[in-house]
Design an enzyme around this catalytic site. Sequence first.
Site, short mmCIF file in Angstrom:
data_model
loop_
_atom_site.label_atom_id
_atom_site.label_comp_id
_atom_site.label_asym_id
_atom_site.label_seq_id
_atom_site.Cartn_x
_atom_site.Cartn_y
_atom_site.Cartn_z
N SER A 120 -59.89 -15.91 -50.30
CA SER A 120 -60.50 -15.39 -51.52
C SER A 120 -61.28 -16.47 -52.24
O SER A 120 -62.34 -16.21 -52.80
CB SER A 120 -59.43 -14.85 -52.46
OG SER A 120 -58.63 -13.90 -51.83
N HIS A 141 -65.39 -13.20 -45.59
CA HIS A 141 -64.63 -12.55 -46.66
C HIS A 141 -64.80 -11.04 -46.57
O HIS A 141 -65.83 -10.49 -46.92
CB HIS A 141 -65.12 -13.10 -48.01
CG HIS A 141 -64.38 -12.54 -49.18
ND1 HIS A 141 -64.95 -12.35 -50.41
CD2 HIS A 141 -63.11 -12.10 -49.29
CE1 HIS A 141 -64.07 -11.83 -51.23
NE2 HIS A 141 -62.95 -11.66 -50.58
N GLU A 153 -68.94 -10.94 -46.88
CA GLU A 153 -69.52 -12.19 -47.40
C GLU A 153 -69.22 -13.26 -46.35
O GLU A 153 -68.05 -13.51 -46.04
CB GLU A 153 -68.83 -12.50 -48.73
CG GLU A 153 -69.41 -13.63 -49.54
CD GLU A 153 -68.60 -13.85 -50.85
OE1 GLU A 153 -67.42 -13.46 -50.93
OE2 GLU A 153 -69.18 -14.44 -51.79
N ASN A 191 -65.55 -13.50 -55.38
CA ASN A 191 -64.32 -13.71 -56.15
C ASN A 191 -64.48 -14.63 -57.34
O ASN A 191 -63.72 -14.54 -58.30
CB ASN A 191 -63.20 -14.19 -55.23
CG ASN A 191 -62.59 -13.01 -54.50
OD1 ASN A 191 -62.48 -11.93 -55.05
ND2 ASN A 191 -62.20 -13.21 -53.26
#
Lengths: 294, 93
Positions: A120, A141, A153, A191
């Site tokens: 994250s 991600h 991502e 994030n």
Amino acid sequence: MTIQKVGVIGAGVIGAGVAQDVATAGHEVVLLDISADILARAEQSIRTGLRTQRLLQKSRALEPTIVITGRIQPTTDLALLSTVEFVIENVTEKWETKQRLYQSIDAICPDNCIFAANTSTIPITRIASATKREPLVIGVHFMNPPPLKSVVEVILGNHTSRDTLDRTKLFLSTLGKESVLVNDGPGFVANRILMLTINEAIRVFHEGVASVEAIDKIFKSCFGHKMGPLETADLIGLDTVLYSIEVLEESFGDSKYEPCPLLKTMVHDGLLGRKSGQGFYDYDANELQSAGNS
Amino acid sequence: MVDETAQTIRRFIETQLQAEELSDDEDLVDAGYVNSLFAIQLVLFVERQFRISVQDGDLDLANFRSISAITGFVRRKQSSDSSAGQSDDSSGP
């Protein structure tokens, strides 16, 4: 050379979804966790996840559930990673845990195996430093739930090679995923912004400015988001939210990332969101085992 | 006559969605009520509540789009289950 066998490490909320997604695309999966209980829960949530996918996706015909789940080998034995070509790591968002894991798998996995960190917040370059294969470490991600989100991502560490990027994008395309490429940094894009938003939403609720429902409704109705920040926090898991915001605070040394006291209290009290049955909302206990990860 | 099946489904949906006075034919998907999480909750709910088994082939959003669609689906399943002599099958997947 196409990738056939994939190691998915960590069978929690996201790891189970990733395993489902990878197996659905036809790859063999070694699904690894430290606990047999977590693996059993993951198998259940994968079956429910496949039902969700069947319900929502009309365009792509899914193979029978038994065929897809048959590609997934759940295990607690790291040695089974000795034949995988691609690893997707989804373990707890704590540096010490990740560092130990990467040192172990670096010694077990084949030399050309790519390590994709589905982290994250922890920078990819830092993760790569725990291995002797820094060019082969990349960030991927996945969004939650992975099988239903078609964009990921992708994060380039300082040492990630062009070949690693190409092979990773090719692999992700077999999952039907589009990659958005970004550079390294704590929290990357998604994030760094999302966790700050969630933390601030918790503060707004904690200070009594607005109810949980009002906060979420503003994001959904006014901004067209599918879920509000507090619903999203419950979906991610409040423990993961807390660990992520703590990593951001430590990494940037900026007090704007200081976790809201209410978030800490809820995690301490075991109110983790959907996966525990209660977070900012209450969830039907009967749904938990099966719906938690869908 | 009050339709018990439709009433039970309505109560579940209204409670879960914190919505009031949904019409039987309101399209819950178009109205933005049904996301992936709620869709599967609906499936698990009808299985448990009405003791039916939703098969892979039944997993079509058309069966779960509105209160009347869900009610019709449950009735079809109940009648096909009982005609096949499987009315005691309450086990979920």
